[in-house]
Design a protein around this motif. Structure first.
Motif, mmCIF file in Angstrom:
data_model
loop_
_atom_site.group_PDB
_atom_site.id
_atom_site.type_symbol
_atom_site.label_atom_id
_atom_site.label_comp_id
_atom_site.label_asym_id
_atom_site.label_seq_id
_atom_site.Cartn_x
_atom_site.Cartn_y
_atom_site.Cartn_z
ATOM 1 N N ASP A 1 0.817 -1.218 0.000
ATOM 2 C CA ASP A 1 0.000 0.000 0.000
ATOM 3 C C ASP A 1 0.846 1.262 0.000
ATOM 4 O O ASP A 1 0.304 2.366 -0.068
ATOM 5 N N LEU A 2 2.166 1.122 0.068
ATOM 6 C CA LEU A 2 3.060 2.277 0.110
ATOM 7 C C LEU A 2 3.721 2.540 -1.237
ATOM 8 O O LEU A 2 3.962 3.692 -1.605
ATOM 9 N N ILE A 3 4.055 1.480 -1.972
ATOM 10 C CA ILE A 3 4.590 1.605 -3.338
ATOM 11 C C ILE A 3 3.729 0.722 -4.226
ATOM 12 O O ILE A 3 3.793 -0.508 -4.148
ATOM 13 N N VAL A 4 2.921 1.358 -5.047
ATOM 14 C CA VAL A 4 1.932 0.650 -5.854
ATOM 15 C C VAL A 4 2.403 0.602 -7.308
ATOM 16 O O VAL A 4 2.787 1.637 -7.868
ATOM 17 N N PRO A 5 2.405 -0.566 -7.952
ATOM 18 C CA PRO A 5 2.774 -0.613 -9.372
ATOM 19 C C PRO A 5 1.772 0.152 -10.221
ATOM 20 O O PRO A 5 0.572 0.140 -9.952
ATOM 21 N N MET A 6 2.287 0.817 -11.227
ATOM 22 C CA MET A 6 1.455 1.635 -12.113
ATOM 23 C C MET A 6 1.956 1.446 -13.539
ATOM 24 O O MET A 6 3.145 1.615 -13.814
ATOM 25 N N ARG A 7 1.050 1.089 -14.440
ATOM 26 C CA ARG A 7 1.463 0.854 -15.835
ATOM 27 C C ARG A 7 1.291 2.128 -16.650
ATOM 28 O O ARG A 7 0.225 2.741 -16.667
ATOM 29 N N GLY B 1 6.700 2.700 -9.956
ATOM 30 C CA GLY B 1 6.303 2.549 -8.563
ATOM 31 C C GLY B 1 5.793 3.862 -8.020
ATOM 32 O O GLY B 1 6.552 4.833 -7.910
ATOM 33 N N TYR B 2 4.486 3.905 -7.684
ATOM 34 C CA TYR B 2 3.867 5.147 -7.209
ATOM 35 C C TYR B 2 3.727 5.122 -5.701
ATOM 36 O O TYR B 2 3.165 4.198 -5.115
ATOM 37 N N SER B 3 4.268 6.156 -5.083
ATOM 38 C CA SER B 3 4.326 6.234 -3.633
ATOM 39 C C SER B 3 3.043 6.824 -3.066
ATOM 40 O O SER B 3 2.484 7.781 -3.607
ATOM 41 N N ARG C 1 0.202 6.216 5.733
ATOM 42 C CA ARG C 1 -0.989 5.374 5.827
ATOM 43 C C ARG C 1 -2.209 6.144 6.314
ATOM 44 O O ARG C 1 -3.318 5.618 6.299
ATOM 45 N N GLY C 2 -2.016 7.381 6.731
ATOM 46 C CA GLY C 2 -3.137 8.246 7.020
ATOM 47 C C GLY C 2 -3.644 8.993 5.798
ATOM 48 O O GLY C 2 -4.653 9.703 5.869
ATOM 49 N N MET C 3 -2.937 8.823 4.674
ATOM 50 C CA MET C 3 -3.332 9.459 3.420
ATOM 51 C C MET C 3 -4.179 8.503 2.593
ATOM 52 O O MET C 3 -4.182 7.297 2.837
ATOM 53 N N PRO C 4 -4.897 9.022 1.592
ATOM 54 C CA PRO C 4 -5.691 8.128 0.730
ATOM 55 C C PRO C 4 -4.801 7.126 0.007
ATOM 56 O O PRO C 4 -3.621 7.378 -0.241
ATOM 57 N N HIS C 5 -5.375 5.983 -0.336
ATOM 58 C CA HIS C 5 -4.647 5.007 -1.136
ATOM 59 C C HIS C 5 -4.394 5.569 -2.533
ATOM 60 O O HIS C 5 -5.104 6.463 -3.004
ATOM 61 N N VAL C 6 -3.368 5.058 -3.177
ATOM 62 C CA VAL C 6 -3.052 5.471 -4.541
ATOM 63 C C VAL C 6 -4.208 5.082 -5.451
ATOM 64 O O VAL C 6 -4.576 3.909 -5.536
ATOM 65 N N TRP D 1 1.030 9.944 -11.185
ATOM 66 C CA TRP D 1 1.718 11.161 -10.752
ATOM 67 C C TRP D 1 0.884 12.390 -11.070
ATOM 68 O O TRP D 1 0.768 13.307 -10.268
ATOM 69 N N GLU D 2 0.260 12.401 -12.241
ATOM 70 C CA GLU D 2 -0.540 13.563 -12.616
ATOM 71 C C GLU D 2 -1.722 13.757 -11.686
ATOM 72 O O GLU D 2 -2.154 14.875 -11.423
ATOM 73 N N ALA D 3 -2.264 12.663 -11.139
ATOM 74 C CA ALA D 3 -3.396 12.788 -10.239
ATOM 75 C C ALA D 3 -2.976 13.357 -8.897
ATOM 76 O O ALA D 3 -3.776 13.967 -8.201
ATOM 77 N N THR D 4 -1.713 13.183 -8.520
ATOM 78 C CA THR D 4 -1.261 13.687 -7.232
ATOM 79 C C THR D 4 -0.593 15.047 -7.343
ATOM 80 O O THR D 4 -0.499 15.764 -6.357
ATOM 81 N N VAL D 5 -0.112 15.406 -8.515
ATOM 82 C CA VAL D 5 0.557 16.693 -8.691
ATOM 83 C C VAL D 5 -0.381 17.715 -9.301
ATOM 84 O O VAL D 5 -0.741 18.714 -8.679
ATOM 85 N N PHE D 6 -0.836 17.464 -10.521
ATOM 86 C CA PHE D 6 -1.681 18.448 -11.182
ATOM 87 C C PHE D 6 -3.038 18.576 -10.506
ATOM 88 O O PHE D 6 -3.583 19.668 -10.399
ATOM 89 N N ALA D 7 -3.603 17.471 -10.036
ATOM 90 C CA ALA D 7 -4.872 17.582 -9.339
ATOM 91 C C ALA D 7 -4.711 18.370 -8.044
ATOM 92 O O ALA D 7 -5.604 19.103 -7.629
ATOM 93 N N GLU D 8 -3.540 18.251 -7.406
ATOM 94 C CA GLU D 8 -3.268 19.042 -6.213
ATOM 95 C C GLU D 8 -3.265 20.518 -6.541
ATOM 96 O O GLU D 8 -3.757 21.350 -5.778
ATOM 97 N N LEU D 9 -2.716 20.862 -7.690
ATOM 98 C CA LEU D 9 -2.628 22.266 -8.062
ATOM 99 C C LEU D 9 -4.008 22.905 -8.203
ATOM 100 O O LEU D 9 -4.194 24.077 -7.886
ATOM 101 N N VAL D 10 -4.972 22.125 -8.678
ATOM 102 C CA VAL D 10 -6.310 22.693 -8.891
ATOM 103 C C VAL D 10 -7.266 22.308 -7.774
ATOM 104 O O VAL D 10 -8.454 22.567 -7.853
#
Length: 525
Positions: free
Chosen positions: A279-285, A417-419, A505-510, A514-523
């Protein structure tokens, strides 16, 4: 609340696929490294085992083997497939720090890594097609551009030395006429963008050739037992040795190997050996294509030419629902160009069309046709490839055929690997996560490893060296103290600790890339 209170709901990764898709970067493998095994049989033991031969594993091996802290150290590298056959050999060919959308400490570190890589390639004459460029981040939605520009302005106030690496291009800059700004965006070949951020430090390169050069030199200069590369040898399990020695045993189809220290440079596949990291490093294709550029108008001397891009690109837009899906994901596509005469366009992204946004996917033997079609059809527009830009810009003309489909020479996928907290995990693995004395990881770059991995690897080797010195009773302390000063300081965000695991582990699951965690954060999405 202890570290073990986190509930792991993500399944562990599988092993790398035996028959992966054909990456553009792997079309000409290094003959010295192909199928390489330093010894016919897998050694029964070593001082250190490095698992993984991508950019992290290669640099870690270099710093381990060429370091002065133990001249007799034996290092074995295990690779499940061929050298660099994972994410590094399957990425988009970029090395670009993300300055405006990273924490200042991470941005500064990535700039340091970029400078290190640029010097290394130059000083050691590494033939990896490194081209220093500027990076153009084109924003196709107004809201996300406004948020990114605001982040850049805030950085200019708090860390002007970092913001000096940026230039914000506004369509509606009050200090300039709209016509001039349109020409500026058009000169960048993005006339339809709402705005852009230019990053002064970016590069395109052939990532496999970089890694292959490092490992080929290690193989030639340091024969076994100093350095023993074993390809096509997947590590299927990891456990403490049962002899009470405190060593680690790795099981492979070719037998077992035991070592005092193990470094997992396994990125998206980390949870296969460490299920507690699922749950900490999730594979992402991710998916990438090598596209043949459209030929432009005939030059005066006759013949047709491909457009020449002078920048690397990122295309970003607000989240929007994927077809036949309730999921929404921001657009985050990326592009570089290979040298002429062929000038292939290496274009990646389209993940909002991928199954489950690529989350939890660890097989790279699949090309998703919906994503492939998107990559072939959606490069132009938004990128204007129709006419060469001039100093004053062009007229913003787009090709008449809106659904122009480019021919692909290669279409492939890779596993990243998405953290969970977006940052790499670097350091000793706590016992509560299946680790303990002697086990280290350097992984979880969240799709952004090229400007972070090299010095992260050097930093974790520094931690391994200090642990080794402690185990050996402080021998050669004076020489090691001098070596300590040469080790980079990684961002606090990268350091692996039990406290960080609890916070993560107090944060939402992946649920996205990367774009969902960076660009979505911006908006604020």
């Amino acid at each position: 609340m202890g570290i073990e209170s986190g509930i792991v709901t993500s399944p562990p990764s599988g092993l790398p696929s035996r028959d992966p898709t054909k990456s553009y970067w792997l079309r000409d493998p290094n003959p010295t490294l192909l199928g390489h095994r330093g010894t016919p049989d897998l050694p029964a033991e070593a001082d250190v085992v490095v698992v993984g031969s991508g950019i992290t594993g290669a640099f870690a091996a270099r710093f381990l083997v060429e370091g002065s802290w133990s001249e007799n150290l034996s290092v074995v590298m295990l690779e499940a497939r061929e050298v660099c056959w994972g994410a590094t050999g399957r990425n988009g060919g970029h090395c670009q720090p993300l300055v405006y959308a990273a924490t200042p400490t991470v941005a500064a570190f990535e700039l340091e890594v970029y400078d290190f890589m640029e010097r290394l390639v130059r000083d050691e004459a590494i033939n990896c097609d490194w081209v220093s460029l500027t990076g153009v981040h084109a924003f196709l939605s107004k809201d996300i551009f406004d948020s990114a520009a605001a982040a850049a302005e805030q950085l200019a106030q708090s860390h002007p030395e970092l913001a000096a690496n940026l230039q914000v291009i506004r369509r509606d800059d009050p200090s300039s006429t709209e016509e001039k700004q349109q020409r500026t965006l058009a000169s960048l070949r993005i006339p339809t963008a709402h705005g852009a951020i230019i990053q002064q430090k970016a590069a395109s390169l052939w990532p496999y050739k970089l890694v292959a050069s490092i490992l080929e030199r290690l193989v030639a200069a340091h024969p076994p037992p100093r350095f023993n590369l074993q390809t096509n040898t997947p590590a299927t399990s990891l456990a403490r040795a049962d002899d009470g020695s405190g060593r680690w045993t790795l099981t492979t189809p070719r037998g077992t190997i035991t070592a005092r220290q193990v470094l997992l440079a396994t990125n998206g596949y980390t949870s296969h050996l460490l299920p507690a990291f699922a749950d900490l490093i999730v594979p992402m294709r991710g998916q990438v294509a090598s596209l043949l550029p459209p030929l432009g108008p005939s030059p005066p001397q006759g013949g047709e030419t491909a457009p020449v891009l002078k920048h690397s690109y990122v295309f970003a837009a607000d989240p929007e629902p994927a077809p036949e899906s309730a999921a929404a994901a921001p657009r985050d596509d990326y592009l570089i160009q290979r040298p002429l005469p062929t000038g292939e366009l290496i274009y990646g992204g389209g993940r909002r069309l991928a199954r489950a946004l690529g989350v939890g996917e660890w097989r790279d033997d699949i090309v998703e046709e919906d994503v492939a079609r998107y990559l072939r059809r959606n490069l132009c527009p938004p990128l204007d490839l129709s006419t060469p830009p001039t100093d004053g810009g062009n007229d913003g003309h787009q090709p008449e055929e809106e659904n122009l489909e480019l021919d692909a020479t290669h279409e492939w996928t890779g596993i990243m690997g998405y953290s969970r907290d977006r940052h790499a995990w670097v350091g000793a693995v706590p016992e509560a996560l299946g680790g303990g004395d002697g086990l280290f990881i350097c992984a979880g770059y969240t799709g952004h490893g090229m400007p972070a991995a090299a010095l992260s690897a050097k930093a974790v080797v520094g931690q391994m060296r200090r642990a080794w010195r402690s185990w050996k009773g402080g021998e050669e302390e004076e020489r090691d103290a001098e070596t300590d000063q040469e080790m980079p300081e990684i961002p606090a965000e990268f350091i692996l600790s039990e406290e960080r695991v609890v916070r993560a582990r107090g944060m939402p699951h992946v649920t996205g890339g990367w774009e969902a965690t960076v660009f979505a954060e911006l908006v604020g999405a």
